[in-house]
Design a protein around this motif. Structure first.
Motif, short mmCIF file in Angstrom:
data_model
loop_
_atom_site.label_atom_id
_atom_site.label_comp_id
_atom_site.label_asym_id
_atom_site.label_seq_id
_atom_site.Cartn_x
_atom_site.Cartn_y
_atom_site.Cartn_z
N ASP A 1 -6.15 2.16 -11.13
CA ASP A 1 -6.26 3.00 -10.14
C ASP A 1 -5.39 1.80 -9.00
O ASP A 1 -5.99 1.19 -8.57
N SER B 1 -4.52 -1.91 -4.47
CA SER B 1 -3.83 -1.90 -3.15
C SER B 1 -4.69 -2.45 -2.68
O SER B 1 -4.58 -3.86 -1.84
N ALA B 2 -6.37 -2.21 -3.10
CA ALA B 2 -7.32 -3.06 -1.89
C ALA B 2 -7.14 -4.76 -2.53
O ALA B 2 -7.31 -5.45 -0.84
N ARG C 1 -5.66 3.03 -5.66
CA ARG C 1 -6.02 2.24 -4.46
C ARG C 1 -7.34 0.97 -4.58
O ARG C 1 -7.09 0.25 -3.69
N GLU D 1 0.79 4.17 -3.15
CA GLU D 1 0.58 5.91 -2.52
C GLU D 1 1.60 6.28 -3.10
O GLU D 1 1.63 7.68 -2.72
N PRO E 1 0.59 -1.47 0.13
CA PRO E 1 -0.16 0.01 0.22
C PRO E 1 0.72 1.89 -0.01
O PRO E 1 0.50 2.43 -0.74
#
Length: 183
Positions: free
Chosen positions: A119, A124-125, A121, A57, A53
């Motif tokens: 994306d 990451s999820a 994010r 970022e 993560p």
């Protein structure tokens, strides 16, 4: 000698068989899979997944260090898919007698799935979720299943145990790929 041409983004497809990581330490990332106990795999998966993560970022998450090297985002999407693929492969080796794993063309997948445009994010999820699923699957493997066998489509033979040790090198190595320049 076979030459491999880059895809439209400049990446030369990977053709190396990385099964050698079962026999000797990786000279790049330093991981010695022979020293990774099978029962340590779930924690190792969670540990490597927990580092991604922060990578996703970073301001340079979409930037390739050179035209022939994936960006951190592309590596992360690949690692997410490695977690997913090995969850399927682990289930196959446990549920079937001597299965053969379907070929997975990681380079074609990167292009088709547009890894560099995803994306961060979401990746990451999804990476975190896929890692948790795979870690739990490795935790459930009974001791008497460690010697079950499977074949990769190129003929490489794995036991449940060597499959796990072979697998863990990939996410560890790719984390090293995207963090070595930051160190």
């Amino acid at each position: 000698m076979t030459t491999h041409t880059p895809d439209e983004a400049g990446i030369v497809p990977e053709t190396k068989s990385w099964t050698w990581v079962l026999e000797r330490p990786c000279p790049d990332c330093g991981l010695d899979t022979a020293q990774v106990a099978f029962r340590a795999l779930p924690d190792a998966i969670r540990e490597v997944a927990a580092a991604w993560p922060a990578v996703l970022e970073r301001a340079d998450v979409r930037t390739r260090p050179d035209p022939q090297t994936w960006s951190p985002l592309e590596y992360a999407a690949h690692v997410r898919d490695v977690f997913r693929i090995f969850d399927v492969r682990l289930r196959l080796v446990l549920d079937e007698d001597d299965p053969t794993f379907a070929n997975w063309d990681q380079d074609a997948t990167a292009v088709e799935e547009r890894y560099g445009e995803q994306d961060p994010r979401v990746v990451s999820a999804e990476l975190t979720e896929a890692a948790a699923t795979l870690a739990a699957a490795f935790e459930r493997v009974p001791d008497d299943a460690l010697g079950r066998t499977a074949l990769r489509s190129d003929g490489a033979r794995f036991t449940t145990e060597t499959l796990g040790r072979y697998f863990i090198h990939d996410p560890v190595h790719h984390l090293w790929d995207v963090t070595r320049a930051q160190a």
